[in-house]
Enzyme design. Structure first.
Site, mmCIF file in Angstrom:
data_model
loop_
_atom_site.group_PDB
_atom_site.id
_atom_site.type_symbol
_atom_site.label_atom_id
_atom_site.label_comp_id
_atom_site.label_asym_id
_atom_site.label_seq_id
_atom_site.Cartn_x
_atom_site.Cartn_y
_atom_site.Cartn_z
ATOM 1 N N LEU A 129 24.328 13.635 46.361
ATOM 2 C CA LEU A 129 23.632 12.602 47.186
ATOM 3 C C LEU A 129 24.844 11.629 47.601
ATOM 4 C CD1 LEU A 129 21.179 10.857 47.616
ATOM 5 C CD2 LEU A 129 21.798 9.300 45.561
ATOM 6 N N SER A 174 49.478 -2.608 48.023
ATOM 7 C CA SER A 174 49.587 -0.941 48.482
ATOM 8 C C SER A 174 49.265 -0.963 50.046
ATOM 9 C CB SER A 174 48.140 -0.282 48.344
ATOM 10 O OG SER A 174 46.861 -1.036 48.111
ATOM 11 N N ASP A 194 49.411 -5.841 37.589
ATOM 12 C CA ASP A 194 48.004 -6.333 37.869
ATOM 13 C C ASP A 194 46.940 -5.956 37.177
ATOM 14 O OD1 ASP A 194 48.303 -7.123 40.547
ATOM 15 O OD2 ASP A 194 48.350 -4.051 41.137
ATOM 16 N N HIS A 223 39.617 -7.657 53.093
ATOM 17 C CA HIS A 223 37.747 -7.299 53.196
ATOM 18 C C HIS A 223 37.571 -7.108 54.076
ATOM 19 C CE1 HIS A 223 39.029 -9.370 48.953
ATOM 20 N NE2 HIS A 223 37.894 -7.379 48.954
HETATM 21 N N1 GLN Z 1 48.426 -3.573 44.361
HETATM 22 C C1 GLN Z 1 47.077 -3.127 44.021
HETATM 23 C C2 GLN Z 1 47.092 -2.724 45.568
HETATM 24 O O1 GLN Z 1 47.877 -3.649 45.913
HETATM 25 C C3 GLN Z 1 45.973 -4.407 43.878
HETATM 26 C C4 GLN Z 1 44.984 -3.861 43.809
HETATM 27 C C5 GLN Z 1 43.830 -4.333 43.557
HETATM 28 O O2 GLN Z 1 43.846 -5.531 42.811
HETATM 29 N N2 GLN Z 1 42.592 -4.493 42.365
HETATM 30 O O3 GLN Z 1 46.169 -1.810 45.122
#
Ligand code: GLN
Ligand code: ZN
Length: 769
Positions: free
Chosen positions: A37, A449, A615, A710
């Protein structure tokens, strides 16, 4: 809303067949056993297939699944739990509650996907966690002017489709209380007031189901396992008494899951609905004493865990079922919640160690367990003696496996003292770290990242296919790291990162390197829309056989004179995004993971790393649904984080990152994490988060995200300056950090570079001011 109708009125037009059922599930996965899907929907979005082809793929998936559940022996099969994106969005469509901004979109399917994902001109619905799972639903928006109207085509069509296959189909819809509780009131009104508008539509729907000859309907009301206000408790009575007495209806099963019903169980059963599903896994045995006395109501006993992957202990399940029957209740056997939250079948797991596999049950295996248990209830355990014995043997084998009790790990944990989870007072640490790091005021950094480029994905795929070896893969990752370090130096950031190119996923990467974890090859679970995750399985005691990140971070550090942050995922997040062992409290497992992360921080520090980020984006998501259970969770979650981060010297700076800004009940816990620096989302909530933190007495370093990662939009330097100036009204410059909202892995390189340059420009300008 009057609760003045007589007790237990059974209307004569209720189908008088004495249909009942003995074995069912509350819902099923829908993304396809091989994510068919997902692929079809994404192909439709990309214009590679048309709607007809998409509908065909979906229909085939439904047919295969309904047929196999029925063939396995379920005598009532949920239908309508299929969804192209999300079942809460489907409910909004059913009730005519799509937001006005998508109403103009002519095509039905495109309108649906616009509400789910947005378009160039239309913002999507917000997405949020489905209770305490890792599934995300779309939040319906309800305005004062929202005029509900019934659009029953999808549930009716899926019902007919199943009936044509000869399936004993039970349509499933989200119930009105849960729907309104999950929706967002655009103008702050109390949505419970809209029940009166919704009930006639639900009554119409019940009539339509009855006319279509459905014997049963399932109304999902997971909200009833949360803390309810007096008005909400009263609403149960109003809603279900009214639906139970509606003039033409199938039998009604109200399905609750994810916890105990507690004070809601009796009022719900007293409304005259025909069946209530109770979650005897997440809720434990709490509801048993009341449930067994409800002799007028079929109790659909959720004894098979729909939210985890372990084989059911048949004796514990049979004991619970017997307790219900002995009290006089009629009982059906079921999953504790929808099987949406587990993978399809173990059959696809050809690489899983056979011993471990024998301890597990995925979707298909859970269906078989339910049928076995139901047969045992109906005909006595002797009828399924062999199947019960296989389950018992597997369970005994699991308990006896030495990997479930590794004494050195347990000894280390018992030997820990309070001092091991405490660091020097924060202001002392601040001074020591200032002296060591020599950072400017308003230091700039990123969350970890950098864009996961096509190159990185290609290297990963080539390694998987055996086209390149580990050494070549490592070399390519080093090249990525070198590039990202050079880029950050060029941009002028103060604290660098290595960019995380080697990580496919922030939990899986660690799970693959830790003892006690197993990975699946096809264990996909829908996270939202077409996004699926493959949670690792924690089956044994957790240990770290070797350092996991030190080489990468040290390599990055060797390329620059600026400090490079070490990047780790915290114990609570690793726990939250895995299938967790069910033979010990989660807090014990969290401590074991914490110890492994602690060892990693100590190794990083020894290798010269001065800043380490741990994190915890999932800290809030594991928060129990009931307030009474929350303090205990927060205590162990905080303790696990502190265990993971208190092994380093006071001169080492500990950062954490949380992926949200509305802290609510966990705000106190965030201060107690005692991280030297905490980065959070704030760009979208305009820095209100700082006031919240201040109000909670938080006085550590904080990096409220200065722009929203985002969206692909590049924020202007002036905009960032402005949000930083606002932040400086709430937080003194000595405590304020400058960073984006979250990791940059989903973004494109060009926009990332442009945005970070503007961020550095803004920070530099403010420093000079
Ligand atoms: N250190 C991770 C990143 O930068 C944190 C990602 C997250 O908080 N979901 O991708
Ligand atoms: Zn984040």
């Amino acid at each position: 809303m009057g609760g003045d109708r007589p007790l237990s009125t059974r209307s004569t037009t209720v189908p008088d067949t004495n249909t009942t059922f003995t074995a069912t599930v509350l819902g099923a996965p829908r993304i396809g056993p091989n994510r068919e899907l997902k692929r079809a929907v994404e192909a439709y979005w990309g214009g590679r297939i048309d709607a007809a082809e998409l509908h065909r793929v979906a229909a085939d998936l439904r047919t295969a699944q309904l047929t196999s559940m029925h063939a396995a022996g379920l005598d009532s099969v949920p239908v309508g739990t299929f969804s192209y994106y999300d079942h809460v969005l489907d409910t909004a469509v059913l009730l005519g509650a799509l937001p006005e901004r998508v109403q103009g979109i002519e095509d039905e399917l495109d309108r649906y996907f616009a509400a789910a994902r947005g378009t160039d001109t239309v913002a999507p619905l917000e997405m949020t966690k489905w209770f305490d799972t890792n599934y995300h639903y779309l939040v319906p928006e309800i305005a004062a002017g929202t005029q509900f109207s019934l659009h029953p085509d999808k549930p009716l069509a899926e019902l007919r489709e199943a009936q044509a296959l000869g399936i004993p189909a039970r349509p499933v819809v989200v119930g009105p209380i849960t729907f309104l509780k999950l929706a967002k009131a655009i103008d702050g009104a109390d949505l419970l007031d809209r029940l009166e508008d919704l009930l006639p539509l639900y009554e119409q729907l019940l009539t339509l189901f009855a006319e279509a000859r459905a014997d049963w309907v399932q109304m999902d009301e997971p909200s009833l396992v949360t803390d309810l206000s007096a008005a909400e408790l009263a609403a149960i009575d109003t809603v279900y008494r009214r639906l139970a007495t509606s003039s033409s209806r199938p039998k009604i099963l109200v399905a609750t899951y994810f916890g105990r019903l507690g004070e809601a169980l009796e009022p719900l059963a007293r409304t005259g609905v025909d069946a209530v599903a109770v979650d005897l896994v997440a809720g434990g045995t709490a509801d048993l004493p009341v449930a067994r006395t409800l002799t007028e109501t079929l109790i659909v006993a959720g004894v098979v865990d729909g939210h985890n992957v372990w084989r059911t202990d048949p004796d514990a399940a049979l004991a619970a079922l017997a307790e219900l029957s002995d009290g006089g209740a009629s009982v059906a056997v079921s999953s504790s919640c929808s099987l949406l939250h587990v993978p399809y079948s173990l059959e696809a797991e050809t690489d899983l160690e056979p011993r471990l596999a024998s301890w597990l049950a995925f979707g298909a295996e859970k269906v078989a367990e339910i049928v076995t248990l139901a047969t045992a209830v109906q005909q006595g355990p002797a009828a399924v003696a062999d199947r019960l014995e296989i389950a018992r043997t597997a369970l005994r084998d699991r308990r006896a496996d030495p990997r479930l009790r590794v004494e050195p790990i347990r000894t280390r944990l018992t030997a820990l003292e309070a001092a091991d989870t405490r660091r020097a007072p924060a202001d002392q640490r601040r001074e020591l770290q200032r002296a060591r790091l020599g950072l400017p005021q308003l230091p700039t950094t990123t969350i970890g990242s950098y864009p996961q480029t096509g190159r990185i994905r290609l290297a990963r795929a080539a390694l998987r296919r055996g086209e390149i070896d580990g050494a070549e893969y490592d070399a390519r990752m080093r090249a990525e790291i070198a590039e990202v370090v050079a880029l950050q130096e060029d941009i002028g950031l103060d604290v660098l990162v290595h960019g995380e190119p080697e990580r496919n996923d922030m939990v899986q990467y660690f799970a693959e390197q830790l003892d006690g974890f197993a990975a699946t090859s096809n264990g996909w679970v829908q996270s939202y829309g077409t996004r699926c995750v493959r949670p690792p399985i924690i089956y044994g005691d957790v240990a770290r056989p070797a350092a996991m990140t030190v080489e990468w971070i040290s390599y990055a550090q060797s390329l620059t004179g600026k400090p490079v942050k070490g990047m780790l995922t915290g114990p609570v997040t690793i726990l939250a995004w895995s299938f967790v062992r069910d033979d010990q409290p989660e807090s014990d497992t969290a401590r074991q993971i914490a110890l492994a992360i602690r060892d990693e921080t100590i190794d990083l520090e020894a290798a010269g790393t001065a800043i380490i980020q741990v994190d915890e984006p999932a800290l809030r998501e594991l928060l129990p649904l009931r307030r009474a259970d929350q303090p205990d969770y927060l205590a162990w979650a905080v303790a696990a984080f502190r265990l993971a981060t208190s092994g380093v010297a006071d001169t080492t700076q500990v950062h954490t990152h949380l992926c949200y800004s509305e802290f609510g009940e966990i705000i106190g816990a965030i201060a107690e994490l005692d991280a030297d620096v905490t980065s959070v989302e704030a760009a979208r909530s305009h820095m209100e988060v700082l006031d919240d933190l201040n109000a909670a007495g938080f006085d550590l370093g904080v990096g409220p995200g200065v722009y929203d990662i985002h969206s692909p939009r590049v924020p202007a330097a002036e905009e960032i300056t402005e949000s930083l100036s606002r932040a400086l009204k709430a937080v003194p410059a000595q405590r304020l950090w400058v960073n984006p909202d979250c990791g940059l892995k989903t973004r494109g390189t060009d926009e990332v570079v442009a945005s970070l340059r503007n961020m550095v420009t803004a920070a530099t300008a403010l420093r000079q001011a």
